[in-house]
Design a protein around this motif. Structure first.
Motif, PDB file in Angstrom:
ATOM      1  N   HIS A  83       0.900  -1.028   0.657  1.00  0.00           N
ATOM      2  CA  HIS A  83       0.303  -0.192   0.177  1.00  0.00           C
ATOM      3  C   HIS A  83       1.071   0.704   0.010  1.00  0.00           C
ATOM      4  O   HIS A  83       1.687   1.399   0.749  1.00  0.00           O
ATOM      5  CB  HIS A  83      -0.406   0.514   0.890  1.00  0.00           C
ATOM      6  N   THR A  84       0.726   2.134  -0.515  1.00  0.00           N
ATOM      7  CA  THR A  84       1.921   3.069  -0.874  1.00  0.00           C
ATOM      8  C   THR A  84       0.437   4.697  -1.218  1.00  0.00           C
ATOM      9  O   THR A  84      -0.571   4.550  -1.339  1.00  0.00           O
ATOM     10  CB  THR A  84       2.301   3.436  -2.403  1.00  0.00           C
ATOM     11  N   THR A  85       1.083   5.803  -0.306  1.00  0.00           N
ATOM     12  CA  THR A  85       0.619   7.256  -0.090  1.00  0.00           C
ATOM     13  C   THR A  85       1.186   7.682  -0.856  1.00  0.00           C
ATOM     14  O   THR A  85       2.452   7.811  -0.502  1.00  0.00           O
ATOM     15  CB  THR A  85      -0.094   7.448   1.099  1.00  0.00           C
ATOM     16  N   CYS A  86       1.181   8.615  -2.103  1.00  0.00           N
ATOM     17  CA  CYS A  86       1.707   9.666  -2.117  1.00  0.00           C
ATOM     18  C   CYS A  86       1.511  10.810  -1.667  1.00  0.00           C
ATOM     19  O   CYS A  86       0.228  11.638  -1.838  1.00  0.00           O
ATOM     20  CB  CYS A  86       1.711   9.909  -3.625  1.00  0.00           C
ATOM     21  N   LEU A  87       2.189  11.816  -1.610  1.00  0.00           N
ATOM     22  CA  LEU A  87       1.930  12.436  -0.466  1.00  0.00           C
ATOM     23  C   LEU A  87       2.285  13.962  -1.124  1.00  0.00           C
ATOM     24  O   LEU A  87       1.850  14.991  -1.025  1.00  0.00           O
ATOM     25  CB  LEU A  87       2.546  12.918   0.786  1.00  0.00           C
ATOM     26  N   GLU A  88       3.523  14.471  -2.158  1.00  0.00           N
ATOM     27  CA  GLU A  88       3.615  15.602  -2.785  1.00  0.00           C
ATOM     28  C   GLU A  88       4.645  14.897  -3.732  1.00  0.00           C
ATOM     29  O   GLU A  88       4.966  13.655  -4.639  1.00  0.00           O
ATOM     30  CB  GLU A  88       5.113  16.102  -2.249  1.00  0.00           C
ATOM     31  N   PRO A  89       4.268  15.627  -5.008  1.00  0.00           N
ATOM     32  CA  PRO A  89       5.373  15.708  -6.526  1.00  0.00           C
ATOM     33  C   PRO A  89       6.662  15.630  -6.199  1.00  0.00           C
ATOM     34  O   PRO A  89       7.437  15.965  -5.470  1.00  0.00           O
ATOM     35  CB  PRO A  89       4.498  16.134  -7.246  1.00  0.00           C
ATOM     36  N   ALA A  90       7.097  14.266  -6.457  1.00  0.00           N
ATOM     37  CA  ALA A  90       9.118  14.281  -7.011  1.00  0.00           C
ATOM     38  C   ALA A  90       9.552  15.295  -7.706  1.00  0.00           C
ATOM     39  O   ALA A  90       9.365  14.719  -8.781  1.00  0.00           O
ATOM     40  CB  ALA A  90       8.667  12.639  -6.953  1.00  0.00           C
ATOM     41  N   THR A  91      10.606  15.716  -6.983  1.00  0.00           N
ATOM     42  CA  THR A  91      10.624  16.994  -7.893  1.00  0.00           C
ATOM     43  C   THR A  91      13.227  16.548  -8.260  1.00  0.00           C
ATOM     44  O   THR A  91      13.654  17.827  -8.506  1.00  0.00           O
ATOM     45  CB  THR A  91      10.153  18.373  -8.576  1.00  0.00           C
ATOM     46  N   THR A  92      13.100  16.006  -6.895  1.00  0.00           N
ATOM     47  CA  THR A  92      14.327  16.177  -6.914  1.00  0.00           C
ATOM     48  C   THR A  92      14.486  14.590  -5.953  1.00  0.00           C
ATOM     49  O   THR A  92      14.169  13.378  -6.781  1.00  0.00           O
ATOM     50  CB  THR A  92      14.701  16.737  -5.544  1.00  0.00           C
ATOM     51  N   ASP A  93      16.053  14.348  -6.272  1.00  0.00           N
ATOM     52  CA  ASP A  93      16.730  12.707  -5.932  1.00  0.00           C
ATOM     53  C   ASP A  93      15.954  12.789  -4.766  1.00  0.00           C
ATOM     54  O   ASP A  93      15.073  14.292  -3.736  1.00  0.00           O
ATOM     55  CB  ASP A  93      18.230  13.553  -5.653  1.00  0.00           C
ATOM     56  N   LEU A  94      15.977  11.154  -5.123  1.00  0.00           N
ATOM     57  CA  LEU A  94      14.608  11.065  -3.270  1.00  0.00           C
ATOM     58  C   LEU A  94      15.950   9.975  -2.806  1.00  0.00           C
ATOM     59  O   LEU A  94      16.625   8.877  -3.222  1.00  0.00           O
ATOM     60  CB  LEU A  94      13.814  10.031  -3.751  1.00  0.00           C
ATOM     61  N   THR A  95      15.762   9.398  -1.584  1.00  0.00           N
ATOM     62  CA  THR A  95      16.309   8.351  -1.139  1.00  0.00           C
ATOM     63  C   THR A  95      15.396   7.848  -0.085  1.00  0.00           C
ATOM     64  O   THR A  95      14.194   8.315  -0.051  1.00  0.00           O
ATOM     65  CB  THR A  95      17.210   9.420   0.388  1.00  0.00           C
ATOM     66  N   VAL A  96      14.764   5.782  -0.440  1.00  0.00           N
ATOM     67  CA  VAL A  96      14.176   5.418   0.015  1.00  0.00           C
ATOM     68  C   VAL A  96      14.664   5.419   1.485  1.00  0.00           C
ATOM     69  O   VAL A  96      15.617   4.502   1.251  1.00  0.00           O
ATOM     70  CB  VAL A  96      13.537   4.926  -0.401  1.00  0.00           C
ATOM     71  N   GLN A  97      14.460   4.849   2.760  1.00  0.00           N
ATOM     72  CA  GLN A  97      14.591   4.775   4.184  1.00  0.00           C
ATOM     73  C   GLN A  97      13.114   3.245   4.930  1.00  0.00           C
ATOM     74  O   GLN A  97      12.210   3.991   4.258  1.00  0.00           O
ATOM     75  CB  GLN A  97      14.495   5.745   4.853  1.00  0.00           C
ATOM     76  N   ALA A  98      13.637   2.710   4.848  1.00  0.00           N
ATOM     77  CA  ALA A  98      12.845   1.275   5.296  1.00  0.00           C
ATOM     78  C   ALA A  98      13.251   0.699   6.087  1.00  0.00           C
ATOM     79  O   ALA A  98      14.380   0.667   6.810  1.00  0.00           O
ATOM     80  CB  ALA A  98      12.535   0.451   3.858  1.00  0.00           C
ATOM     81  N   ARG A  99      11.646  -0.225   6.723  1.00  0.00           N
ATOM     82  CA  ARG A  99      12.613  -1.249   7.728  1.00  0.00           C
ATOM     83  C   ARG A  99      11.540  -2.175   8.035  1.00  0.00           C
ATOM     84  O   ARG A  99      10.445  -2.051   7.742  1.00  0.00           O
ATOM     85  CB  ARG A  99      13.017  -0.086   9.216  1.00  0.00           C
ATOM     86  N   CYS A 100      11.795  -3.753   8.549  1.00  0.00           N
ATOM     87  CA  CYS A 100      11.695  -4.331   8.570  1.00  0.00           C
ATOM     88  C   CYS A 100      10.974  -4.773  10.426  1.00  0.00           C
ATOM     89  O   CYS A 100      10.978  -4.506  10.706  1.00  0.00           O
ATOM     90  CB  CYS A 100      12.095  -6.085   8.313  1.00  0.00           C
ATOM     91  N   ILE A 101       9.561  -4.211  10.523  1.00  0.00           N
ATOM     92  CA  ILE A 101       9.297  -4.611  11.355  1.00  0.00           C
ATOM     93  C   ILE A 101       8.485  -5.637  11.905  1.00  0.00           C
ATOM     94  O   ILE A 101       8.736  -5.865  13.272  1.00  0.00           O
ATOM     95  CB  ILE A 101       7.446  -3.352  11.722  1.00  0.00           C
ATOM     96  N   ARG A 102       8.596  -6.580  11.548  1.00  0.00           N
ATOM     97  CA  ARG A 102       8.049  -8.052  12.057  1.00  0.00           C
ATOM     98  C   ARG A 102       8.198  -8.619  10.415  1.00  0.00           C
ATOM     99  O   ARG A 102       8.235  -8.799   9.652  1.00  0.00           O
ATOM    100  CB  ARG A 102       6.621  -8.437  12.360  1.00  0.00           C
ATOM    101  N   ARG A 103       8.894 -10.048  10.805  1.00  0.00           N
ATOM    102  CA  ARG A 103       9.910 -11.124   9.946  1.00  0.00           C
ATOM    103  C   ARG A 103       9.909 -12.573  10.631  1.00  0.00           C
ATOM    104  O   ARG A 103      10.200 -12.807  11.843  1.00  0.00           O
ATOM    105  CB  ARG A 103      11.246 -11.042   9.231  1.00  0.00           C
ATOM    106  N   GLY A 104       8.313 -13.283  10.529  1.00  0.00           N
ATOM    107  CA  GLY A 104       7.896 -14.779  10.479  1.00  0.00           C
ATOM    108  C   GLY A 104       9.240 -15.566   9.746  1.00  0.00           C
ATOM    109  O   GLY A 104      10.035 -14.970   8.622  1.00  0.00           O
ATOM    110  N   SER A 105       8.063 -16.887   9.825  1.00  0.00           N
ATOM    111  CA  SER A 105       8.820 -17.718   8.600  1.00  0.00           C
ATOM    112  C   SER A 105       8.597 -17.922   7.557  1.00  0.00           C
ATOM    113  O   SER A 105       9.855 -18.079   6.648  1.00  0.00           O
ATOM    114  CB  SER A 105       8.898 -18.847   9.397  1.00  0.00           C
ATOM    115  N   SER A 106       7.886 -17.445   7.452  1.00  0.00           N
ATOM    116  CA  SER A 106       6.912 -17.255   6.046  1.00  0.00           C
ATOM    117  C   SER A 106       6.322 -16.022   5.424  1.00  0.00           C
ATOM    118  O   SER A 106       6.015 -15.659   4.302  1.00  0.00           O
ATOM    119  CB  SER A 106       5.719 -18.052   5.527  1.00  0.00           C
ATOM    120  N   ILE A 107       6.756 -14.689   6.195  1.00  0.00           N
ATOM    121  CA  ILE A 107       5.637 -13.780   6.068  1.00  0.00           C
ATOM    122  C   ILE A 107       6.625 -12.376   6.491  1.00  0.00           C
ATOM    123  O   ILE A 107       6.395 -12.773   7.781  1.00  0.00           O
ATOM    124  CB  ILE A 107       4.676 -13.057   6.058  1.00  0.00           C
ATOM    125  N   ALA A 108       7.332 -11.130   6.619  1.00  0.00           N
ATOM    126  CA  ALA A 108       7.709  -9.906   6.718  1.00  0.00           C
ATOM    127  C   ALA A 108       6.906  -9.301   6.394  1.00  0.00           C
ATOM    128  O   ALA A 108       6.036  -8.609   5.293  1.00  0.00           O
ATOM    129  CB  ALA A 108       8.865 -10.168   6.324  1.00  0.00           C
TER     130      ALA A 108
END
Length: 138
Positions: A83-108
């Protein structure tokens, strides 16, 4: 096939689509991942902003990288839902920061955000991934 002879690895993986996007892998450890992308004409929509599909692609990869950060070459990820929510138009270089909040044996479960060069949040995403145990190559 890309016209570039340069082949990058994305935290140990060869992903031709990311070569096309020219995504820069920065960090993949401790259940976190960071990537960067430079704005360029091939990524723009008709309004001169980075196309939402490109933003969703880099979010998908970076969130999945956070999901496999505990074992980048031993775990694979297949997107179940994002699920993605776009908040502002992107007009510059971008950085993506992500984290795994839970990883089980079959789903992350992962979350992340896209930031512009001023630190503004451009988009946010949450995703669920099927955890795939990668077989070592022979």
């Amino acid at each position: 096939m890309s016209s570039s002879s340069k082949t990058n690895t994305y935290f140990g993986l060869n992903i031709p689509y990311l070569d096309f996007l020219q995504l820069e892998p920065v960090l993949c450890q401790d259940d976190r991942a960071v990537t960067r992308i430079k704005i360029r004409d091939e990524l723009l929509n008709s309004r001169g902003q980075i196309h939402g599909g490109a933003i969703m692609s880099i979010l998908d990869f970076t969130l999945s990288a956070a999901g496999r950060a505990s074992d980048p070459l031993g775990i694979g990820m297949a997107t179940i839902d994002m699920h993605t929510t776009c908040l502002e138009p992107a007009t510059t270089d971008l950085t993506v920061q992500a984290r795994c909040i839970r990883r089980g044996s079959s789903i992350a479960f992962c979350e992340g955000e896209v930031l512009d060069t001023a630190g503004n949040v451009i988009a946010k995403a949450t995703a669920a991934f099927k955890v795939l145990r990668v077989k070592p190559s022979a």
